[in-house]
Design a protein around this motif. Structure first.
Motif, mmCIF file in Angstrom:
data_model
loop_
_atom_site.group_PDB
_atom_site.id
_atom_site.type_symbol
_atom_site.label_atom_id
_atom_site.label_comp_id
_atom_site.label_asym_id
_atom_site.label_seq_id
_atom_site.Cartn_x
_atom_site.Cartn_y
_atom_site.Cartn_z
ATOM 1 N N MET A 1 0.835 -1.195 0.000
ATOM 2 C CA MET A 1 0.000 0.000 0.000
ATOM 3 C C MET A 1 0.872 1.248 0.000
ATOM 4 N N GLN A 2 0.502 2.227 -0.801
ATOM 5 C CA GLN A 2 1.243 3.493 -0.858
ATOM 6 C C GLN A 2 0.599 4.489 0.097
ATOM 7 N N TYR A 3 1.361 4.934 1.080
ATOM 8 C CA TYR A 3 0.834 5.824 2.098
ATOM 9 C C TYR A 3 1.012 7.306 1.749
ATOM 10 N N TYR A 4 1.898 7.606 0.828
ATOM 11 C CA TYR A 4 2.124 9.003 0.451
ATOM 12 C C TYR A 4 2.701 9.061 -0.955
ATOM 13 N N ASN A 5 2.643 10.256 -1.545
ATOM 14 C CA ASN A 5 3.260 10.485 -2.849
ATOM 15 C C ASN A 5 4.057 11.785 -2.794
ATOM 16 N N SER A 6 4.501 12.244 -3.936
ATOM 17 C CA SER A 6 5.380 13.418 -3.974
ATOM 18 C C SER A 6 4.675 14.697 -3.516
ATOM 19 N N ASN A 7 3.336 14.677 -3.472
ATOM 20 C CA ASN A 7 2.591 15.871 -3.058
ATOM 21 C C ASN A 7 2.136 15.823 -1.601
ATOM 22 N N THR A 8 2.306 14.694 -0.945
ATOM 23 C CA THR A 8 1.801 14.530 0.418
ATOM 24 C C THR A 8 2.593 15.367 1.417
ATOM 25 N N VAL A 9 1.856 15.989 2.326
ATOM 26 C CA VAL A 9 2.443 16.836 3.364
ATOM 27 C C VAL A 9 2.176 16.206 4.726
ATOM 28 N N LEU A 10 3.140 16.301 5.630
ATOM 29 C CA LEU A 10 2.921 15.902 7.017
ATOM 30 C C LEU A 10 3.322 17.042 7.943
ATOM 31 N N TYR A 11 2.885 16.930 9.196
ATOM 32 C CA TYR A 11 3.195 17.928 10.220
ATOM 33 C C TYR A 11 4.353 17.414 11.051
ATOM 34 N N LEU A 12 5.400 18.241 11.207
ATOM 35 C CA LEU A 12 6.583 17.811 11.941
ATOM 36 C C LEU A 12 7.096 18.953 12.798
ATOM 37 N N ASN A 13 6.921 18.830 14.107
ATOM 38 C CA ASN A 13 7.455 19.818 15.059
ATOM 39 C C ASN A 13 7.097 21.253 14.712
ATOM 40 N N GLY A 14 5.833 21.472 14.358
ATOM 41 C CA GLY A 14 5.363 22.831 14.119
ATOM 42 C C GLY A 14 5.381 23.282 12.674
ATOM 43 N N ASP A 15 5.946 22.485 11.792
ATOM 44 C CA ASP A 15 6.013 22.849 10.375
ATOM 45 C C ASP A 15 5.310 21.791 9.523
ATOM 46 N N PHE A 16 4.888 22.206 8.341
ATOM 47 C CA PHE A 16 4.337 21.279 7.358
ATOM 48 C C PHE A 16 5.400 21.038 6.293
ATOM 49 N N VAL A 17 5.768 19.788 6.122
ATOM 50 C CA VAL A 17 6.849 19.439 5.190
ATOM 51 C C VAL A 17 6.397 18.301 4.294
ATOM 52 N N LYS A 18 7.055 18.179 3.152
ATOM 53 C CA LYS A 18 6.759 17.076 2.245
ATOM 54 C C LYS A 18 7.176 15.745 2.887
ATOM 55 N N SER A 19 6.307 14.761 2.765
ATOM 56 C CA SER A 19 6.614 13.449 3.348
ATOM 57 C C SER A 19 7.899 12.870 2.791
ATOM 58 N N GLU A 20 8.152 13.119 1.529
ATOM 59 C CA GLU A 20 9.340 12.560 0.880
ATOM 60 C C GLU A 20 10.640 13.140 1.433
ATOM 61 N N THR A 21 10.582 14.333 1.955
ATOM 62 C CA THR A 21 11.811 14.991 2.410
ATOM 63 C C THR A 21 11.954 14.998 3.933
ATOM 64 N N ALA A 22 10.916 14.538 4.659
ATOM 65 C CA ALA A 22 10.991 14.521 6.126
ATOM 66 C C ALA A 22 12.070 13.551 6.581
ATOM 67 N N GLN A 23 12.784 13.931 7.645
ATOM 68 C CA GLN A 23 13.882 13.109 8.151
ATOM 69 C C GLN A 23 13.694 12.787 9.622
ATOM 70 N N ILE A 24 14.245 11.670 10.048
ATOM 71 C CA ILE A 24 14.201 11.246 11.444
ATOM 72 C C ILE A 24 15.622 10.949 11.909
ATOM 73 N N ASP A 25 15.884 11.215 13.185
ATOM 74 C CA ASP A 25 17.199 10.953 13.769
ATOM 75 C C ASP A 25 17.391 9.445 13.917
ATOM 76 N N LEU A 26 18.454 8.923 13.354
ATOM 77 C CA LEU A 26 18.721 7.482 13.413
ATOM 78 C C LEU A 26 19.340 7.045 14.732
ATOM 79 N N TYR A 27 19.587 7.994 15.638
ATOM 80 C CA TYR A 27 20.205 7.679 16.922
ATOM 81 C C TYR A 27 19.228 7.873 18.080
ATOM 82 N N GLY A 28 17.950 7.624 17.833
ATOM 83 C CA GLY A 28 16.940 7.805 18.865
ATOM 84 C C GLY A 28 16.416 6.486 19.402
ATOM 85 N N GLN A 29 15.900 6.524 20.617
ATOM 86 C CA GLN A 29 15.354 5.323 21.258
ATOM 87 C C GLN A 29 14.134 4.770 20.518
#
Length: 296
Positions: A1-29
C-alpha cells in the motif's frame, strides 16, 4: 500500500513538510527500542463537513501514554487538533486515517529522553479488515503481563507482540488472532478490542490486560443508548467458543464481525446479531447522522 506520494504533506514539530523529504534521527530510542507513543484517529466526510472523530480523546490519550512512560509532551492539544484539520485540508482529504507519533530525540541510553518530537501524517485507508466476517484463531502469544509495562499506554514497542500474533495467524490460514492474557483469559485482538454476544447480552474483557480502546468505550456508550446490556467480565476461551456471535472494534477496524474462532463457527447470523446493530449505529455516529437505530 502506498501511504504518500510526492505531493503529500505531514506535520513535523510545528512545520508542514513534504513526506518525501521529512527526516528522522537514526540515533533515537524510538527506532532502536520502540520507545514512542502514537494514536490512530479517523476523519469522516459528514454532511457537516470533515469531522475528526473524538479528536480530543485521542490526543488526551496520546499525552497520557507519554506521561506514563516519561516521554516529554510539551504541546497544546487544542493546537494539535487545529493543525490536524489543517493537515487534512492541505492534503485534500475528507475521509482519512490520521497517525500522530511522538518520538525521542537523540538518545541511545535506557533513560527517558529530555526532548521529544511530534509527527502527524494521514492517508486514505478503508476499514482495516474490510467488510467480511473474520476467521480467527487463539494465538500462541499472550498479551504482556501488566506488571511488566503500562498496558493502558499506546506505545510503539507493544506492537511487536501484535505483529507476531497476526503474522502467526495468517501463516496458519486465518484472518486474525485473538490473544489471551497471563491468566489464559481472552484479552483482545492484536489491534482491536473484542465483544462477545450470548443470550441477548454483550460481554467484553475488563480493563487491566488490554488497551482501553476509545472505540470500545464508544460501543459501551452505544449499548446504553440502545438499552442493551453490556457486561465487563473475564472471558475464557470456552466462553468465546460458546458465544452466539462476536466482533472486534477499533479506530482502524471500526466494527467487524467474526465468523469463527479456530474450528468453531458462531451460530448466529451476523445480520441478526447485536454486533451488526452496533456496526450500523456506530456508522451513523461517526457520520453525524443523529437517528440512532432503536431495538424493539
Amino acid at each position: 500500500m502506498q501511504y504518500y506520494n510526492s505531493n503529500t504533506v505531514l506535520y513535523l514539530n510545528g512545520d508542514f513538510v513534504k513526506s518525501e523529504t521529512a527526516q528522522i534521527d537514526l540515533y533515537g530510542q524510538s527506532l532502536h527500542y520502540g520507545f514512542a507513543a502514537f494514536e490512530g484517529i479517523r476523519a469522516y466526510n459528514t454532511h457537516n463537513g470533515t469531522r475528526i472523530f473524538k479528536a480530543k480523546k485521542h490526543y488526551n490519550r496520546l499525552k497520557q501514554s507519554c506521561d506514563l512512560v516519561s516521554i516529554p509532551f510539551p504541546w497544546d492539544i487544542d493546537d494539535l487538533i487545529k493543525q490536524t484539520y489543517k493537515l487534512l485540508e492541505m492534503n485534500n482529504m475528507k475521509d482519512a486515517y490520521i497517525r500522530p507519533l511522538v518520538y525521542s530525540d537523540s538518545n541511545m541510553s535506557l533513560i527517558a529522553p529530555e526532548k521529544a518530537n511530534i509527527m502527524i501524517c494521514a492517508w486514505d485507508w478503508a476499514a482495516y479488515f474490510g467488510d467480511k466476517q473474520l476467521k480467527c484463531c487463539i494465538s500462541s502469544y499472550q498479551r504482556p503481563n501488566p506488571k511488566s509495562t503500562h498496558m493502558e499506554a499506546k506505545i510503539s514497542g507493544h506492537y511487536v507482540n501484535s505483529i507476531l500474533a497476526t503474522t502467526e495467524a495468517k501463516k496458519r490460514g486465518f484472518d486474525e488472532a485473538i490473544l489471551l492474557d497471563m491468566n489464559e483469559n481472552i484479552a483482545e485482538a492484536p489491534g482491536a478490542n473484542i465483544f462477545v454476544e450470548k443470550g441477548g447480552k454483550l460481554f467484553t474483557p475488563p480493563l487491566g490486560h488490554i488497551l482501553p480502546g476509545i472505540t470500545r468505550a464508544t460501543v459501551i456508550q452505544l449499548c446504553k443508548k440502545l438499552d442493551l446490556e453490556c457486561v465487563e467480565k473475564e472471558l475464557t476461551v470456552a466462553d468465546l467458543k460458546a458465544a452466539d456471535s462476536a466482533f472486534f472494534c477499533g479506530t482502524a477496524a471500526e466494527i467487524v464481525g467474526l465468523k469463527s474462532v479456530d474450528d468453531t463457527v458462531f451460530p448466529l447470523k451476523w445480520t441478526e446479531s447485536i454486533g451488526a446493530t452496533i456496526q450500523r449505529t456506530y456508522k451513523c455516529l461517526v457520520l453525524e447522522k443523529q437517528n440512532y437505530e432503536v431495538i424493539i
